[in-house]
Design an enzyme around this catalytic site. Sequence first.
Site, PDB file in Angstrom:
ATOM      1  N   GLU A   1      -9.753   3.542   2.110  1.00 58.50           N
ATOM      2  CA  GLU A   1      -8.874   3.298   0.707  1.00 58.50           C
ATOM      3  C   GLU A   1      -7.810   2.656   0.525  1.00 58.50           C
ATOM      4  O   GLU A   1      -7.751   1.699  -0.455  1.00 58.50           O
ATOM      5  CB  GLU A   1      -8.857   4.990   0.603  1.00 58.50           C
ATOM      6  CG  GLU A   1      -6.784   4.859   1.202  1.00 58.50           C
ATOM      7  CD  GLU A   1      -6.374   4.919   2.415  1.00 58.50           C
ATOM      8  OE1 GLU A   1      -8.244   5.243   3.228  1.00 58.50           O
ATOM      9  OE2 GLU A   1      -5.384   5.207   3.308  1.00 58.50           O
TER      10      GLU A   1
ATOM     11  N   ASP B   1       1.431   6.309   5.394  1.00 54.88           N
ATOM     12  CA  ASP B   1       0.211   5.607   5.253  1.00 54.88           C
ATOM     13  C   ASP B   1       1.268   4.491   3.654  1.00 54.88           C
ATOM     14  O   ASP B   1       0.348   3.630   3.383  1.00 54.88           O
ATOM     15  CB  ASP B   1      -0.189   6.177   4.620  1.00 54.88           C
ATOM     16  CG  ASP B   1      -1.960   5.231   4.728  1.00 54.88           C
ATOM     17  OD1 ASP B   1      -2.322   4.405   5.497  1.00 54.88           O
ATOM     18  OD2 ASP B   1      -3.348   5.865   5.071  1.00 54.88           O
TER      19      ASP B   1
ATOM     20  N   LYS C   1     -10.118  12.382   7.895  1.00 51.91           N
ATOM     21  CA  LYS C   1     -10.077  12.465   9.508  1.00 51.91           C
ATOM     22  C   LYS C   1     -10.016  13.061  10.606  1.00 51.91           C
ATOM     23  O   LYS C   1      -9.544  14.172   9.926  1.00 51.91           O
ATOM     24  CB  LYS C   1      -8.409  11.792   9.646  1.00 51.91           C
ATOM     25  CG  LYS C   1      -8.162  10.445   9.273  1.00 51.91           C
ATOM     26  CD  LYS C   1      -6.631  10.347   8.861  1.00 51.91           C
ATOM     27  CE  LYS C   1      -6.711   8.771   7.934  1.00 51.91           C
ATOM     28  NZ  LYS C   1      -7.209   7.367   8.461  1.00 51.91           N
TER      29      LYS C   1
ATOM     30  N   ARG D   1      -7.572  -0.811   0.873  1.00 51.68           N
ATOM     31  CA  ARG D   1      -8.075  -1.510   0.217  1.00 51.68           C
ATOM     32  C   ARG D   1      -8.827  -1.975  -0.535  1.00 51.68           C
ATOM     33  O   ARG D   1      -8.650  -3.025  -1.965  1.00 51.68           O
ATOM     34  CB  ARG D   1      -8.639  -2.600   1.705  1.00 51.68           C
ATOM     35  CG  ARG D   1     -10.283  -1.828   1.701  1.00 51.68           C
ATOM     36  CD  ARG D   1     -11.562  -1.967   2.913  1.00 51.68           C
ATOM     37  NE  ARG D   1     -11.010  -1.585   3.821  1.00 51.68           N
ATOM     38  CZ  ARG D   1     -11.291  -1.873   5.201  1.00 51.68           C
ATOM     39  NH1 ARG D   1     -12.515  -2.383   5.333  1.00 51.68           N
ATOM     40  NH2 ARG D   1     -10.549  -1.098   6.423  1.00 51.68           N
TER      41      ARG D   1
ATOM     42  N   LYS E   1       1.208  -1.504  -0.036  1.00 51.77           N
ATOM     43  CA  LYS E   1       0.398   0.069  -0.514  1.00 51.77           C
ATOM     44  C   LYS E   1       0.913   1.164  -0.142  1.00 51.77           C
ATOM     45  O   LYS E   1       1.747   1.130   0.579  1.00 51.77           O
ATOM     46  CB  LYS E   1      -0.914   0.211   1.516  1.00 51.77           C
ATOM     47  CG  LYS E   1      -1.920   1.138   1.410  1.00 51.77           C
ATOM     48  CD  LYS E   1      -2.455   1.341   3.226  1.00 51.77           C
ATOM     49  CE  LYS E   1      -3.252   2.200   3.454  1.00 51.77           C
ATOM     50  NZ  LYS E   1      -4.133   2.253   4.070  1.00 51.77           N
TER      51      LYS E   1
ATOM     52  N   ASP F   1     -12.120   7.043   3.786  1.00 52.60           N
ATOM     53  CA  ASP F   1     -10.887   7.051   4.427  1.00 52.60           C
ATOM     54  C   ASP F   1     -10.767   5.543   5.027  1.00 52.60           C
ATOM     55  O   ASP F   1      -9.357   4.722   5.333  1.00 52.60           O
ATOM     56  CB  ASP F   1     -11.198   7.130   6.393  1.00 52.60           C
ATOM     57  CG  ASP F   1     -10.001   7.090   7.029  1.00 52.60           C
ATOM     58  OD1 ASP F   1      -8.660   7.070   6.185  1.00 52.60           O
ATOM     59  OD2 ASP F   1      -9.454   7.308   8.418  1.00 52.60           O
TER      60      ASP F   1
ATOM     61  N   ASP G   1      -2.336   9.928   3.878  1.00 53.53           N
ATOM     62  CA  ASP G   1      -4.061   9.963   4.175  1.00 53.53           C
ATOM     63  C   ASP G   1      -5.063  11.129   4.660  1.00 53.53           C
ATOM     64  O   ASP G   1      -4.616  10.573   5.955  1.00 53.53           O
ATOM     65  CB  ASP G   1      -4.047   8.200   4.262  1.00 53.53           C
ATOM     66  CG  ASP G   1      -5.280   7.502   5.074  1.00 53.53           C
ATOM     67  OD1 ASP G   1      -6.898   8.674   4.512  1.00 53.53           O
ATOM     68  OD2 ASP G   1      -5.664   6.643   5.894  1.00 53.53           O
TER      69      ASP G   1
HETATM   70  N1  BES Z   1      -3.752   4.259   6.745  1.00 54.95           N
HETATM   71  C1  BES Z   1      -5.110   4.394   7.712  1.00 54.95           C
HETATM   72  C2  BES Z   1      -5.394   2.915   8.908  1.00 54.95           C
HETATM   73  C3  BES Z   1      -3.838   3.557  10.300  1.00 54.95           C
HETATM   74  C4  BES Z   1      -4.419   4.557  11.439  1.00 54.95           C
HETATM   75  C5  BES Z   1      -2.767   3.229  10.278  1.00 54.95           C
HETATM   76  C6  BES Z   1      -3.343   4.557  12.128  1.00 54.95           C
HETATM   77  C7  BES Z   1      -1.866   3.613  11.063  1.00 54.95           C
HETATM   78  C8  BES Z   1      -2.422   4.708  11.699  1.00 54.95           C
HETATM   79  C9  BES Z   1      -6.618   3.676   6.921  1.00 54.95           C
HETATM   80  O1  BES Z   1      -6.412   3.679   5.636  1.00 54.95           O
HETATM   81  C10 BES Z   1      -7.986   4.061   6.961  1.00 54.95           C
HETATM   82  O2  BES Z   1      -8.265   5.077   7.613  1.00 54.95           O
HETATM   83  N2  BES Z   1      -8.641   2.544   7.756  1.00 54.95           N
HETATM   84  C11 BES Z   1      -9.799   3.662   8.824  1.00 54.95           C
HETATM   85  C12 BES Z   1     -10.780   1.698   8.005  1.00 54.95           C
HETATM   86  C13 BES Z   1     -12.257   2.749   8.865  1.00 54.95           C
HETATM   87  C14 BES Z   1     -12.882   3.838   8.041  1.00 54.95           C
HETATM   88  C15 BES Z   1     -12.832   1.279   8.437  1.00 54.95           C
HETATM   89  C16 BES Z   1      -9.345   2.925  10.257  1.00 54.95           C
HETATM   90  O3  BES Z   1      -8.119   2.035  10.378  1.00 54.95           O
HETATM   91  O4  BES Z   1     -10.104   3.468  10.498  1.00 54.95           O
HETATM   92 ZN    ZN Z   2      -4.351   4.445   4.788  1.00 51.74          ZN
HETATM   93 MN    MN Z   3      -7.622   5.745   5.490  1.00 55.88          MN
END
Ligand code: BES
Ligand code: ZN
Ligand code: MN
Length: 502
Positions: free
Chosen positions: A350, A289, A278, A352, A266, A348, A271
Amino acid sequence: MPTAQSIHSHTPDLAPLEAVTTPVESDVVVIGIAADADGGKDADPVVVAPGLSDTAVAALSAAGRAVGAPTAVGSITRLPAPEGVPGDSVVLVGLGTAGDDLSDESLRRAAGAAARSCRGRGSALVLLDRDRPGAVALGAGLGSFRPAKVTGKDDDEAADSLRILVSEGSGDAVARATAIAECVGLARDLVNTPPNLLFPGSFADRAAGLAREAGLEVEVLDESALADGGYGGILAVGGGSSRGPRLVRLTHRGADGRPRVALVGKGVTFDTGGISIKPAAGMEQMTMDMGGAAAVVATVILAARLDLDLTVVATVPMAENMPSSTAYRPGDVLTMYGGTTVEVQNTDAEGRLILADAIVRACEDSPSHLIDTATLTGAQMVALGKKSPGVMGTEDFRDRVAELSRAVGEGGWPMPLPEELRDGLDSEVADLTHVTPHRWGGMLSAGLFLSEFVAEGVEWAHIDVAGPAYNDGGPEGYLPKGGTGVPVRTMLAVLEDIASAD
Ligand code: BES
Ligand code: ZN
Ligand code: MN
């Protein structure tokens, strides 16, 4: 140190490793110190300094006791060198309790902490374990890494110069440790590069340039090539940014008939969450990210440098997730590469989406194995903390990857893909949706979503490194603050395991 202009040609700031036959004169001598388990609390500590005389060892032990040198793994005490030690000063590094088996990982951590404490001190001879020069050299190499700083001032590399001397006859283990430390250092530097300087186009250029230097085959799809190819996930996620997305493909080609392994990482260079934006607090960390992409780029380059006897193809999607009038929206239905349609619930989630396109593309090469890695879910940290990557996938390969990850000290742990969570990805308007309507098992439902895109018959492992890719605490053992380079060494171990098994 790199300036804003030079950061893309910067090489990792690591102390060079040299194989030597001991004893050899150096500025600092790194010596182990361990607690004496049997001697009681007033006993002299046990000094571990292979090759030094009994009198030197006795003097070090007495000095260690006099100053109360701690023995916890990686703790550091500096002393003037007593008679019989081939240097000006000594770094005593804790090795735990004498008589307990010292694991390779503890040895690497101790060597790493010692090397970091020696930066700027000229040369350091590391006397910890003559029989394990690989662990000593790798720990010291990784620990000597200094995160780059963007500076307008002149370089002052000399201020922190260091050569690390490791006792080894052949130099083979030291050469291997050098290659690994440099590639882990590359992944760390990429993660640490701020998001105004590392964006999809510049990341792709940098990856392509490094890969060409290493002799890899390189293909870069820009935004219009992605549109022609129908990469709906990458285009949607990258569409909100004026700095368009990329898909980078790097191939290390082994001999015909050798196993073919696909790596996917990824590469979200920043992000924001997109339209599902966020909160401001902590958003700056989302520069990391692209940790999965950095690790994959570094690993395929490492495969070439170590001349591994198999084919490794890295497929690396890169995008910046921004809110704008061209951004994708919650409610959009995307047609992914390969034709599956996906209802967007939350922009968010994104990672996947870009991974799904890349996984389908990677499977077109008919790999026997596919590893994808990503800073994918906050839920990874809720479930496993900051230091244990979650490993999902086809069961046997998942377990093999997790076990090898722990063997190299990266801590991967096997996690399930529970059937009962799969319903949550059903959509009324598309083939799938990408998030479940509840928050339970968030790391696992992301894994389940990805599993829909992996071709039948491919051995697959998904490594979620949301926490482990980035150290937001202080330096520790061989880990610096910032990008850690996890899971480069896990993927290397898996590639070597596959190459030797087939
Ligand atoms: N990049 C984030 C995940 C992340 C969070 C990595 C904190 C490192 C530290 C990912 O893109 C994300 O935002 N995931 C969301 C998914 C949710 C919206 C289903 C999450 O984990 O909150
Ligand atoms: Zn992310
Ligand atoms: Mn995200």
